[in-house]
Design a protein around this motif. Structure first.
Motif, PDB file in Angstrom:
ATOM      1  N   PRO A 190       0.827  -1.207   0.000  1.00 16.52           N
ATOM      2  CA  PRO A 190       0.000   0.000   0.000  1.00 16.52           C
ATOM      3  C   PRO A 190       0.862   1.258   0.000  1.00 16.52           C
ATOM      4  O   PRO A 190       2.040   1.230   0.368  1.00 16.52           O
ATOM      5  CB  PRO A 190      -0.790  -0.121   1.307  1.00 16.52           C
ATOM      6  CG  PRO A 190       0.128  -0.899   2.208  1.00 16.52           C
ATOM      7  CD  PRO A 190       0.832  -1.875   1.311  1.00 16.52           C
ATOM      8  N   ARG A 191       0.252   2.365  -0.383  1.00 13.71           N
ATOM      9  CA  ARG A 191       0.945   3.647  -0.332  1.00 13.71           C
ATOM     10  C   ARG A 191       1.142   4.094   1.124  1.00 13.71           C
ATOM     11  O   ARG A 191       2.127   4.710   1.473  1.00 13.71           O
ATOM     12  CB  ARG A 191       0.122   4.691  -1.100  1.00 13.71           C
ATOM     13  CG  ARG A 191       0.817   6.036  -1.273  1.00 13.71           C
ATOM     14  CD  ARG A 191      -0.017   7.001  -2.112  1.00 13.71           C
ATOM     15  NE  ARG A 191      -1.234   7.420  -1.405  1.00 13.71           N
ATOM     16  CZ  ARG A 191      -2.467   6.981  -1.676  1.00 13.71           C
ATOM     17  NH1 ARG A 191      -2.664   6.113  -2.654  1.00 13.71           N
ATOM     18  NH2 ARG A 191      -3.514   7.412  -0.995  1.00 13.71           N
ATOM     19  N   MET A 192       0.156   3.771   1.984  1.00 13.70           N
ATOM     20  CA  MET A 192       0.213   4.149   3.394  1.00 13.70           C
ATOM     21  C   MET A 192      -0.429   3.072   4.242  1.00 13.70           C
ATOM     22  O   MET A 192      -1.485   2.533   3.885  1.00 13.70           O
ATOM     23  CB  MET A 192      -0.515   5.482   3.617  1.00 13.70           C
ATOM     24  CG  MET A 192      -0.491   5.952   5.066  1.00 13.70           C
ATOM     25  SD  MET A 192      -1.511   7.432   5.337  1.00 13.70           S
ATOM     26  CE  MET A 192      -3.120   6.710   5.567  1.00 13.70           C
ATOM     27  N   LEU A 193       0.196   2.749   5.377  1.00 12.44           N
ATOM     28  CA  LEU A 193      -0.402   1.823   6.334  1.00 12.44           C
ATOM     29  C   LEU A 193      -0.181   2.385   7.730  1.00 12.44           C
ATOM     30  O   LEU A 193       0.946   2.708   8.106  1.00 12.44           O
ATOM     31  CB  LEU A 193       0.189   0.422   6.221  1.00 12.44           C
ATOM     32  CG  LEU A 193      -0.613  -0.676   6.955  1.00 12.44           C
ATOM     33  CD1 LEU A 193      -0.485  -2.011   6.253  1.00 12.44           C
ATOM     34  CD2 LEU A 193      -0.211  -0.811   8.415  1.00 12.44           C
ATOM     35  N   VAL A 194      -1.266   2.507   8.480  1.00  8.12           N
ATOM     36  CA  VAL A 194      -1.201   3.000   9.854  1.00  8.12           C
ATOM     37  C   VAL A 194      -1.622   1.874  10.791  1.00  8.12           C
ATOM     38  O   VAL A 194      -2.716   1.316  10.645  1.00  8.12           O
ATOM     39  CB  VAL A 194      -2.131   4.212  10.075  1.00  8.12           C
ATOM     40  CG1 VAL A 194      -1.982   4.747  11.489  1.00  8.12           C
ATOM     41  CG2 VAL A 194      -1.849   5.307   9.064  1.00  8.12           C
ATOM     42  N   GLY A 195      -0.768   1.550  11.750  1.00  8.10           N
ATOM     43  CA  GLY A 195      -1.117   0.593  12.785  1.00  8.10           C
ATOM     44  C   GLY A 195      -1.525   1.343  14.042  1.00  8.10           C
ATOM     45  O   GLY A 195      -0.772   2.198  14.519  1.00  8.10           O
ATOM     46  N   THR A 196      -2.712   1.055  14.564  1.00  7.88           N
ATOM     47  CA  THR A 196      -3.194   1.764  15.760  1.00  7.88           C
ATOM     48  C   THR A 196      -3.429   0.790  16.901  1.00  7.88           C
ATOM     49  O   THR A 196      -3.804  -0.369  16.680  1.00  7.88           O
ATOM     50  CB  THR A 196      -4.499   2.532  15.465  1.00  7.88           C
ATOM     51  OG1 THR A 196      -5.551   1.600  15.157  1.00  7.88           O
ATOM     52  CG2 THR A 196      -4.318   3.495  14.303  1.00  7.88           C
ATOM     53  N   ASP A 197      -3.216   1.276  18.122  1.00  4.28           N
ATOM     54  CA  ASP A 197      -3.389   0.439  19.307  1.00  4.28           C
ATOM     55  C   ASP A 197      -3.452   1.351  20.526  1.00  4.28           C
ATOM     56  O   ASP A 197      -3.022   2.504  20.464  1.00  4.28           O
ATOM     57  CB  ASP A 197      -2.220  -0.548  19.438  1.00  4.28           C
ATOM     58  CG  ASP A 197      -2.606  -1.814  20.191  1.00  4.28           C
ATOM     59  OD1 ASP A 197      -2.679  -2.885  19.564  1.00  4.28           O
ATOM     60  OD2 ASP A 197      -2.847  -1.744  21.417  1.00  4.28           O
ATOM     61  N   ILE A 198      -3.971   0.822  21.654  1.00  5.36           N
ATOM     62  CA  ILE A 198      -3.943   1.597  22.895  1.00  5.36           C
ATOM     63  C   ILE A 198      -2.704   1.281  23.728  1.00  5.36           C
ATOM     64  O   ILE A 198      -2.417   1.977  24.687  1.00  5.36           O
ATOM     65  CB  ILE A 198      -5.213   1.363  23.753  1.00  5.36           C
ATOM     66  CG1 ILE A 198      -5.372  -0.119  24.123  1.00  5.36           C
ATOM     67  CG2 ILE A 198      -6.441   1.881  23.049  1.00  5.36           C
ATOM     68  CD1 ILE A 198      -6.453  -0.343  25.180  1.00  5.36           C
ATOM     69  N   SER A 199      -1.983   0.213  23.351  1.00  2.21           N
ATOM     70  CA  SER A 199      -0.821  -0.210  24.135  1.00  2.21           C
ATOM     71  C   SER A 199       0.474   0.313  23.523  1.00  2.21           C
ATOM     72  O   SER A 199       0.908  -0.150  22.468  1.00  2.21           O
ATOM     73  CB  SER A 199      -0.772  -1.738  24.234  1.00  2.21           C
ATOM     74  OG  SER A 199       0.466  -2.162  24.778  1.00  2.21           O
ATOM     75  N   GLU A 200       1.112   1.250  24.202  1.00  2.79           N
ATOM     76  CA  GLU A 200       2.409   1.770  23.749  1.00  2.79           C
ATOM     77  C   GLU A 200       3.469   0.667  23.792  1.00  2.79           C
ATOM     78  O   GLU A 200       4.365   0.620  22.949  1.00  2.79           O
ATOM     79  CB  GLU A 200       2.843   2.954  24.624  1.00  2.79           C
ATOM     80  CG  GLU A 200       1.924   4.157  24.564  1.00  2.79           C
ATOM     81  CD  GLU A 200       2.185   5.035  23.359  1.00  2.79           C
ATOM     82  OE1 GLU A 200       2.958   4.626  22.481  1.00  2.79           O
ATOM     83  OE2 GLU A 200       1.599   6.140  23.306  1.00  2.79           O
ATOM     84  N   GLY A 201       3.359  -0.217  24.789  1.00  7.14           N
ATOM     85  CA  GLY A 201       4.332  -1.301  24.915  1.00  7.14           C
ATOM     86  C   GLY A 201       4.321  -2.233  23.725  1.00  7.14           C
ATOM     87  O   GLY A 201       5.381  -2.644  23.221  1.00  7.14           O
ATOM     88  N   MET A 202       3.139  -2.573  23.249  1.00  4.04           N
ATOM     89  CA  MET A 202       3.026  -3.451  22.081  1.00  4.04           C
ATOM     90  C   MET A 202       3.548  -2.749  20.830  1.00  4.04           C
ATOM     91  O   MET A 202       4.275  -3.335  20.027  1.00  4.04           O
ATOM     92  CB  MET A 202       1.567  -3.869  21.886  1.00  4.04           C
ATOM     93  CG  MET A 202       1.002  -4.723  23.004  1.00  4.04           C
ATOM     94  SD  MET A 202       1.583  -6.439  22.999  1.00  4.04           S
ATOM     95  CE  MET A 202       0.393  -7.175  21.888  1.00  4.04           C
ATOM     96  N   MET A 203       3.197  -1.462  20.669  1.00  5.62           N
ATOM     97  CA  MET A 203       3.625  -0.746  19.465  1.00  5.62           C
ATOM     98  C   MET A 203       5.135  -0.489  19.463  1.00  5.62           C
ATOM     99  O   MET A 203       5.730  -0.360  18.394  1.00  5.62           O
ATOM    100  CB  MET A 203       2.837   0.555  19.321  1.00  5.62           C
ATOM    101  CG  MET A 203       1.402   0.319  18.862  1.00  5.62           C
ATOM    102  SD  MET A 203       0.558   1.843  18.363  1.00  5.62           S
ATOM    103  CE  MET A 203       0.429   2.667  19.951  1.00  5.62           C
ATOM    104  N   GLU A 204       5.741  -0.419  20.626  1.00  3.87           N
ATOM    105  CA  GLU A 204       7.202  -0.293  20.674  1.00  3.87           C
ATOM    106  C   GLU A 204       7.864  -1.518  20.062  1.00  3.87           C
ATOM    107  O   GLU A 204       8.827  -1.411  19.295  1.00  3.87           O
ATOM    108  CB  GLU A 204       7.656  -0.107  22.123  1.00  3.87           C
ATOM    109  CG  GLU A 204       9.132   0.206  22.270  1.00  3.87           C
ATOM    110  CD  GLU A 204       9.531   0.453  23.714  1.00  3.87           C
ATOM    111  OE1 GLU A 204      10.700   0.154  24.057  1.00  3.87           O
ATOM    112  OE2 GLU A 204       8.687   0.920  24.503  1.00  3.87           O
ATOM    113  N   VAL A 205       7.315  -2.700  20.382  1.00  4.80           N
ATOM    114  CA  VAL A 205       7.799  -3.940  19.762  1.00  4.80           C
ATOM    115  C   VAL A 205       7.548  -3.888  18.258  1.00  4.80           C
ATOM    116  O   VAL A 205       8.413  -4.260  17.454  1.00  4.80           O
ATOM    117  CB  VAL A 205       7.104  -5.174  20.384  1.00  4.80           C
ATOM    118  CG1 VAL A 205       7.540  -6.456  19.671  1.00  4.80           C
ATOM    119  CG2 VAL A 205       7.414  -5.278  21.877  1.00  4.80           C
ATOM    120  N   ALA A 206       6.366  -3.414  17.860  1.00  2.00           N
ATOM    121  CA  ALA A 206       5.999  -3.331  16.435  1.00  2.00           C
ATOM    122  C   ALA A 206       6.957  -2.419  15.668  1.00  2.00           C
ATOM    123  O   ALA A 206       7.397  -2.748  14.557  1.00  2.00           O
ATOM    124  CB  ALA A 206       4.562  -2.831  16.290  1.00  2.00           C
TER     125      ALA A 206
END
Length: 245
Positions: A83-99
């Motif tokens: 895709p031209r753009m992909l946004v991953g959203t979550d409420i957990s900062e800890g999980m997104m840090e791993v991501a």
């Protein structure tokens, strides 16, 4: 409409589910990937590919992955769909840090961005995305109908929704085998690897309480989607839901 899983919470009945889910995932984030692959015997990789393959003919260029967690679905979507753009959203900062670390290692930092969002009150404008995806996170929504309605709002007309969620088999002998596995094996492995006594007791409870099959199909339709279909995978251990706005 209220759903049974909305009252199933990781750390008891005090407080809001969203706050407890955020705390739980921040705590288990370092061990989450190992647990996920261990508990599913690695089949979760196949499930993700099936879901993303359904989107491929539509060539979505702007995608949001809700409850992105450690980013496995977002990263695979980038590789398979470009895709031209992909946004991953979550409420957990800890999980997104791993991501974010995984996206950097995969050389996809320029293709994916991650940001903290409440799935029931997304900050994006109406009709922003060509596709919205949720993999193994929708049962953690505090209010399912609100989350579904928000995903419909940010999708453009003709855009597509893909949901992957764990489910309970309803046929012999998988129904009986899964019941034993979810009551005995999942909590034991979860406690051993994550050191969180509640998180992997919550997991099978939330799966059992979550609306499945035709019930979930109707919930998606009520949120404003059409052409809603579902497919049970691996004897019903996982269900893939597909819909169009």
């Amino acid at each position: 409409m209220e759903y049974p899983q909305e009252k199933v919470m990781p750390y008891g009945s005090e407080g809001h589910k969203a706050e407890q889910v955020e705390r739980m995932f921040n705590h288990i984030a370092p061990a989450y990937d190992r647990l996920n692959h261990t508990l599913s015997l690695g089949i979760d990789r196949y499930w993700r590919r099936r879901a993303i393959s359904w989107l491929k003919p539509f060539n979505p260029q702007c995608i949001m992955d809700v409850a992105t967690g450690t980013g496995d679905f977002a990263i695979l979507s980038c590789r398979m769909l470009h895709p031209r753009m992909l946004v991953g959203t979550d409420i957990s900062e800890g999980m997104m840090e791993v991501a974010q670390n995984k996206a950097r290692e995969a050389d996809l930092s320029d293709s994916i961005r991650f940001q903290r969002e409440n799935c029931e009150a997304l900050s994006f404008a109406d009709s922003t995305f060509d596709a919205v995806t949720v993999a193994f996170g929708i049962r953690n929504f505090e209010h399912l109908d609100r989350g579904l309605s928000e995903m419909c709002r940010v999708l453009r007309p003709g855009g597509h929704l893909v949901i992957l969620e764990l489910s309970t088999p309803d046929s012999f002998p998988m129904k009986q085998l899964y019941r034993l596995y979810s009551k005995l094996i999942i909590p034991f492995i979860g406690r051993t690897i994550s050191h969180d006594n509640s998180a992997y007791t919550y997991l099978p409870e939330s799966i059992r309480a979550f609306p499945q099959g035709e019930v979930m199909q109707k919930s998606i339709q009520r949120a404003g989607f059409s052409k809603v279909a579902f497919k049970r995978l691996t004897f019903g251990v996982c269900t893939l839901y597909m819909a169009t706005k």
